[in-house]
Enzyme design. Structure first.
Site, PDB file in Angstrom:
ATOM      1  N   TYR A  74      29.412 -51.468  77.122  1.00  0.00           N
ATOM      2  CA  TYR A  74      30.280 -52.579  76.196  1.00  0.00           C
ATOM      3  C   TYR A  74      29.514 -53.930  76.133  1.00  0.00           C
ATOM      4  CZ  TYR A  74      33.390 -55.211  73.667  1.00  0.00           C
ATOM      5  OH  TYR A  74      33.983 -56.201  72.521  1.00  0.00           O
ATOM      6  N   PHE A 126      21.555 -64.136  45.322  1.00  0.00           N
ATOM      7  CA  PHE A 126      21.867 -62.565  45.774  1.00  0.00           C
ATOM      8  C   PHE A 126      23.185 -62.376  45.910  1.00  0.00           C
ATOM      9  CE2 PHE A 126      22.279 -58.804  48.275  1.00  0.00           C
ATOM     10  CZ  PHE A 126      21.837 -58.109  47.201  1.00  0.00           C
ATOM     11  N   ASP A 217      16.575 -65.952  54.222  1.00  0.00           N
ATOM     12  CA  ASP A 217      17.061 -64.522  54.067  1.00  0.00           C
ATOM     13  C   ASP A 217      15.785 -63.685  54.026  1.00  0.00           C
ATOM     14  OD1 ASP A 217      17.889 -62.099  53.175  1.00  0.00           O
ATOM     15  OD2 ASP A 217      18.764 -62.802  51.501  1.00  0.00           O
ATOM     16  N   PHE A 451      30.104 -55.215  40.808  1.00  0.00           N
ATOM     17  CA  PHE A 451      28.907 -53.962  40.631  1.00  0.00           C
ATOM     18  C   PHE A 451      29.199 -52.689  41.399  1.00  0.00           C
ATOM     19  CE2 PHE A 451      26.418 -54.773  44.066  1.00  0.00           C
ATOM     20  CZ  PHE A 451      26.622 -56.103  44.654  1.00  0.00           C
TER      21      PHE A 451
HETATM   22  N1  PM9 Z   1      20.862 -55.492  49.467  1.00  0.00           N
HETATM   23  C1  PM9 Z   1      20.146 -53.994  47.871  1.00  0.00           C
HETATM   24  O1  PM9 Z   1      20.527 -52.923  47.572  1.00  0.00           O
HETATM   25  C2  PM9 Z   1      22.480 -53.833  49.535  1.00  0.00           C
HETATM   26  C3  PM9 Z   1      23.784 -54.302  48.999  1.00  0.00           C
HETATM   27  S1  PM9 Z   1      23.520 -55.059  47.405  1.00  0.00           S
HETATM   28  C4  PM9 Z   1      23.337 -53.730  46.326  1.00  0.00           C
HETATM   29  O2  PM9 Z   1      19.270 -54.595  47.557  1.00  0.00           O
HETATM   30  C5  PM9 Z   1      19.552 -59.473  50.504  1.00  0.00           C
HETATM   31  C6  PM9 Z   1      18.108 -60.291  49.804  1.00  0.00           C
HETATM   32  C7  PM9 Z   1      19.776 -58.031  50.298  1.00  0.00           C
HETATM   33  C8  PM9 Z   1      20.794 -57.624  50.730  1.00  0.00           C
HETATM   34  C9  PM9 Z   1      21.286 -56.380  50.442  1.00  0.00           C
HETATM   35  C10 PM9 Z   1      21.541 -58.499  51.769  1.00  0.00           C
HETATM   36  C11 PM9 Z   1      22.759 -58.038  52.411  1.00  0.00           C
HETATM   37  C12 PM9 Z   1      21.509 -59.940  51.746  1.00  0.00           C
HETATM   38  N2  PM9 Z   1      20.129 -60.158  51.280  1.00  0.00           N
HETATM   39  O3  PM9 Z   1      23.748 -54.938  52.709  1.00  0.00           O
HETATM   40  O4  PM9 Z   1      24.850 -56.415  53.998  1.00  0.00           O
HETATM   41  O5  PM9 Z   1      18.895 -57.386  49.418  1.00  0.00           O
HETATM   42  O6  PM9 Z   1      22.988 -55.562  55.021  1.00  0.00           O
HETATM   43  O7  PM9 Z   1      22.842 -57.113  53.174  1.00  0.00           O
HETATM   44  C13 PM9 Z   1      21.216 -54.346  48.952  1.00  0.00           C
HETATM   45  P1  PM9 Z   1      23.666 -55.926  53.713  1.00  0.00           P
END
Ligand code: PM9
Length: 460
Positions: A74, A126, A217, A451
């Site tokens: 853990y 984003f 990011d 979306f």
């Molecule tokens: N990006 C993508 O498919 C997955 C979810 S949205 C359709 O591009 C950036 C630049 C991303 C991103 C996720 C996230 C969020 C943050 N910044 O999906 O929570 O492209 O791991 O990250 C997607 P998580």
């Protein structure tokens, strides 16, 4: 790097996963059942899945071996310490907080840094990032260069910040209303477009003058580094690994969705050089994610991630990664399919306004086109246009982005060049019948990140 003209994958295939082909009738029924939203399709009904590069990576034999080294204690798992050191060594940040995925890190950082009424400039929005900024009381302001909103512009660094736009915002609202500037590498919504190191350095100078930190990011930082190596003067002989380190060193805090660049299926983190922010995040992580030594990941996931980070910055990996995107993009462009130029990092982005010029943005051309591409041959893609952009939080009207795109996204190390050929043929088939395609209208619209779960029907 091998001395050869064409790229090839620096790996061979050890295990395969069978794909299911479907009939046209089955696909028509499946997309109707899914409310014409490719996110709501069952993956069993998909032939080639180019929805996203998020969590869809194929792991290496070393990563799979790493899973067996998972320490599921853990607290204080040895995999946490391995991952922490890897993040420090490869990405330069001093402090590391694991999270279940990227948005967990975005949530914490937004809540820690943003106050009600703040403005957060960024190189394009984003979806999840902007939502967390808004939920924390902030307003996103787009300060990316104008070229990023133009699918035809061949600018080599369409992810660059327009420093004039940023200065104007600072003049207008004051630096104390800007808790940070948010910089994405390989800007997703612009088509996987890189920011240059020259621009980042100039940004650093400007923000330091005003005491404004930079949040990075870093979801696709290694892919951005490849474009710097290829396009920015003086970087050709530098390794992706060194360029990644240099990019990170110019920023103060970072959020990472490890499901992309670092070659795993789940995970993320927040990183920072600021001890106070780190302490705050440690307080929050135990409330929302898990203990500070796992943050929602299993020990084995942290081990696979630590190994994935080291593989993601190898030049030969990145050469074939971006090589595949270029292969697909060039074939589509040669066939006359309108795409975002230059071809970006993690996918090819089709310009749905130009593909379906007879449809207005109010009948959702990109959403429509993604559904049609699925029906054609079972290839799943994603809308990145007016539906993804959501509604203006003040007026309630749709945000109307200039970019109305379908993202044909490439999972890392998953599909072959032959799959790419089938994708190209299928999209050409849709292009040939484009004039008969009609738009969509909402039957259900969720409040947040619409979306993902919205449902539609064809307009009558
Ligand atoms: N990006 C993508 O498919 C997955 C979810 S949205 C359709 O591009 C950036 C630049 C991303 C991103 C996720 C996230 C969020 C943050 N910044 O999906 O929570 O492209 O791991 O990250 C997607 P998580």
């Amino acid at each position: 790097m091998p001395h050869q003209k064409s790229w090839a994958e620096p790996w061979k295939i050890k295990m395969v996963e069978h794909l299911r082909m479907t009939t046209q009738e089955e696909r028509e029924a499946a997309i109707k059942e899914a409310g014409y939203n490719t996110f709501l399709l069952k993956s069993d009904d998909v032939y080639i899945d180019l929805l996203t590069d998020s969590g869809t990576n194929a792991m290496s034999d070393r990563q799979w071996a790493g899973l067996m080294m998972g320490d599921e204690s853990y607290a204080g798992s040895r995999n946490f310490y391995h991952l922490e050191k890897t993040v420090q060594d490869y990405y330069s940040y001093k402090y590391f907080i694991p999270t279940h995925q990227g948005r967990g890190a975005e949530h914490m950082l937004s809540q820690i840094l943003i106050k009600d009424g703040d403005y957060i400039p960024g190189n394009m929005y984003f979806t999840t990032t902007r939502l967390h900024q808004e939920l924390a009381g902030g307003t996103f302001v787009d300060v990316i260069i104008d070229e990023a909103h133009d699918t035809e512009s061949e600018h080599p660094f369409k992810g660059n910040v327009d420093l004039k736009k940023l200065e104007n915002l600072i003049d207008k609202v004051g630096a104390d209303k800007i808790p940070y500037v948010c910089i994405a590498t390989a800007v997703n919504m612009a088509g996987g477009q890189p920011i240059s190191l020259g621009n980042l350095k100039a940004l650093r100078e400007l923000t330091q003058k005003h005491g404004i930190p930079i949040v990075h990011d870093m979801t696709r930082v290694a892919e951005n580094a490849w474009f710097i190596k290829m396009r920015e003067e003086g970087y050709l002989r530098k390794s992706v690994k060194d360029i990644v380190y240099e990019i990170c060193s110019l920023t103060d805090h970072a959020t990472m969705s490890a499901k992309k660049d670092p070659l795993v299926n789940i995970g993320g983190f927040m990183a920072t050089n600021d001890e106070d922010v780190y302490r705050n995040a440690q307080n929050m992580v135990v409330v929302y994610e898990g203990l500070h030594t796992y943050g929602g990941m299993a020990g084995r996931d942290m081990e696979a991630l630590a190994i994935g980070i080291t593989e993601s910055v190898q030049d030969d990996h990145m050469r074939s990664r971006i090589g595949q995107t270029l292969y697909l993009g060039n074939k589509l462009a040669d066939a006359g399919i309108p795409i975002v130029k230059p071809i970006g990092s993690h996918g090819v982005f089709i310009d749905a306004k130009k593909f379906l010029p007879h449809l207005t943005q109010d009948v959702f051309p990109a959403q429509t086109l993604a559904a049609e591409i699925y029906v054609q041959n079972g290839i799943r893609t994603m809308e990145r246009g007016i539906i993804s952009a959501g509604r203006n939080k003040e007026t309630g009207d749709h945000n109307r982005p200039n970019l109305e795109l379908v993202r044909v996204t490439l999972p890392r190390r998953v599909y072959t060049q032959a799959h790419m050929d089938v994708v190209v043929e299928s999209i050409i088939d849709v292009f040939e019948r484009r004039e008969s395609i009609k738009g969509l209208q909402f039957t259900y619209e969720p409040e947040y990140l619409r979306f993902f779960q919205a449902r539609f029907e064809p307009i009558s």
